[in-house]
Design a protein around this motif. Structure first.
Motif, PDB file in Angstrom:
ATOM      1  N   ASN A 112      16.565   6.243  -0.662  1.00 42.99           N
ATOM      2  CA  ASN A 112      15.375   6.126  -1.360  1.00 42.99           C
ATOM      3  C   ASN A 112      14.979   7.580  -1.920  1.00 42.99           C
ATOM      4  O   ASN A 112      13.916   8.052  -2.002  1.00 42.99           O
ATOM      5  N   GLY A 113      16.018   8.391  -2.237  1.00 45.55           N
ATOM      6  CA  GLY A 113      16.131   9.614  -3.128  1.00 45.55           C
ATOM      7  C   GLY A 113      15.922  10.904  -2.013  1.00 45.55           C
ATOM      8  O   GLY A 113      15.950  12.038  -2.435  1.00 45.55           O
ATOM      9  N   ASN A 114      16.114  10.443  -0.767  1.00 44.18           N
ATOM     10  CA  ASN A 114      15.954  11.575   0.102  1.00 44.18           C
ATOM     11  C   ASN A 114      17.244  11.746   1.005  1.00 44.18           C
ATOM     12  O   ASN A 114      17.637  10.811   1.280  1.00 44.18           O
ATOM     13  N   PRO A 115      17.482  12.921   0.867  1.00 40.87           N
ATOM     14  CA  PRO A 115      18.767  13.320   1.747  1.00 40.87           C
ATOM     15  C   PRO A 115      18.638  12.873   3.286  1.00 40.87           C
ATOM     16  O   PRO A 115      17.702  13.214   3.804  1.00 40.87           O
ATOM     17  N   VAL A 116      19.577  12.263   3.593  1.00 39.39           N
ATOM     18  CA  VAL A 116      19.510  11.828   5.088  1.00 39.39           C
ATOM     19  C   VAL A 116      20.779  12.231   5.947  1.00 39.39           C
ATOM     20  O   VAL A 116      21.763  12.190   5.324  1.00 39.39           O
ATOM     21  N   GLU A 117      20.794  12.732   6.951  1.00 38.87           N
ATOM     22  CA  GLU A 117      21.766  13.149   7.892  1.00 38.87           C
ATOM     23  C   GLU A 117      21.410  12.284   9.105  1.00 38.87           C
ATOM     24  O   GLU A 117      20.458  12.344   9.829  1.00 38.87           O
ATOM     25  N   VAL A 118      22.566  11.584   9.555  1.00 38.93           N
ATOM     26  CA  VAL A 118      22.136  10.646  10.856  1.00 38.93           C
ATOM     27  C   VAL A 118      23.770  10.416  11.336  1.00 38.93           C
ATOM     28  O   VAL A 118      24.524  10.462  10.611  1.00 38.93           O
ATOM     29  N   ILE A 119      23.794  10.286  12.725  1.00 44.42           N
ATOM     30  CA  ILE A 119      24.993   9.982  13.326  1.00 44.42           C
ATOM     31  C   ILE A 119      24.956   8.414  13.439  1.00 44.42           C
ATOM     32  O   ILE A 119      24.253   7.592  13.613  1.00 44.42           O
ATOM     33  N   ALA A 120      26.422   8.086  12.909  1.00 41.55           N
ATOM     34  CA  ALA A 120      26.733   6.606  12.788  1.00 41.55           C
ATOM     35  C   ALA A 120      28.016   6.449  13.636  1.00 41.55           C
ATOM     36  O   ALA A 120      28.885   7.248  13.905  1.00 41.55           O
ATOM     37  N   LYS A 121      27.949   5.268  14.436  1.00 40.04           N
ATOM     38  CA  LYS A 121      29.233   4.593  15.044  1.00 40.04           C
ATOM     39  C   LYS A 121      30.061   4.248  13.967  1.00 40.04           C
ATOM     40  O   LYS A 121      29.724   3.390  13.167  1.00 40.04           O
TER      41      LYS A 121
END
Ligand code: FES
Ligand code: FES
Length: 166
Positions: free
Chosen positions: A10-19
């Protein structure tokens, strides 16, 4: 092994841990806490999890989370501009399309992506475009009429790809 994933939500950079085994729906709901994409079946049948991925509607339960690296994901939350609902949302409300509302976020995203590709559809084309989104309340006619009303400009200009794909 889990990996760090970077994408735009939604327009925002996201950093997340994913399996590696996680799908995008699980990533959004479980890892990020964004619950607007609903989980009706988790196997590609119902469309309640539909989001827009780089301008295309996808069933997020059928997309591996790690494949969205660097891409742009839009959920129904990203369509609202301040207090202003997207024309599709306004039309769905005006036409009384949502009953229980469970399918609605997916319907909104499917319809929005569809109108990006085909801004002046026929009734048949709308029905076909929404055919992958099940509504157990049977509100298909109202959803279809609402999309056609949007295509006629009754609810204001529809956002273009560059505007929605923020
Ligand atoms: S939850 Fe994805 S299609 Fe049903
Ligand atoms: S409004 Fe009830 S499932 Fe769609």
């Amino acid at each position: 092994m889990s990996k760090i994933l970077n994408f735009y939500l939604n327009g925002n950079p996201v950093e997340v841990i994913a399996k590696p085994e996680q799908n995008l729906l699980e990533l959004l709901r479980d890892n990020i806490g964004l619950t607007s994409p609903k989980c009706g079946c988790n196997r590609g049948d119902c469309g309640s999890c539909t989001v827009i991925l780089d301008d295309k509607a996808v069933k997020s339960c059928m997309v591996l989370a790690l494949t969205v690296e660097g891409k742009k994901v839009v959920t129904v939350d990203g369509l609202v501009k301040g207090e202003e609902l997207h024309p599709i949302q306004k039309a769905f409300l005006e036409y009384g399309a949502p009953q229980c509302g469970f399918c609605t976020p997916g319907m909104v995203m499917a319809a929005t992506a569809f109108l990006l590709e085909n801004p002046t559809p026929t009734k048949y084309e709308v029905k076909e475009a929404l055919s992958g989104n099940l509504c157990r309340c049977g509100g298909y006619d109202k959803y279809t009429e609402a999309v056609l009303a949007v295509s006629r400009g009754e609810f204001g200009p529809v956002l273009k790809g560059s505007e929605i794909n923020v």
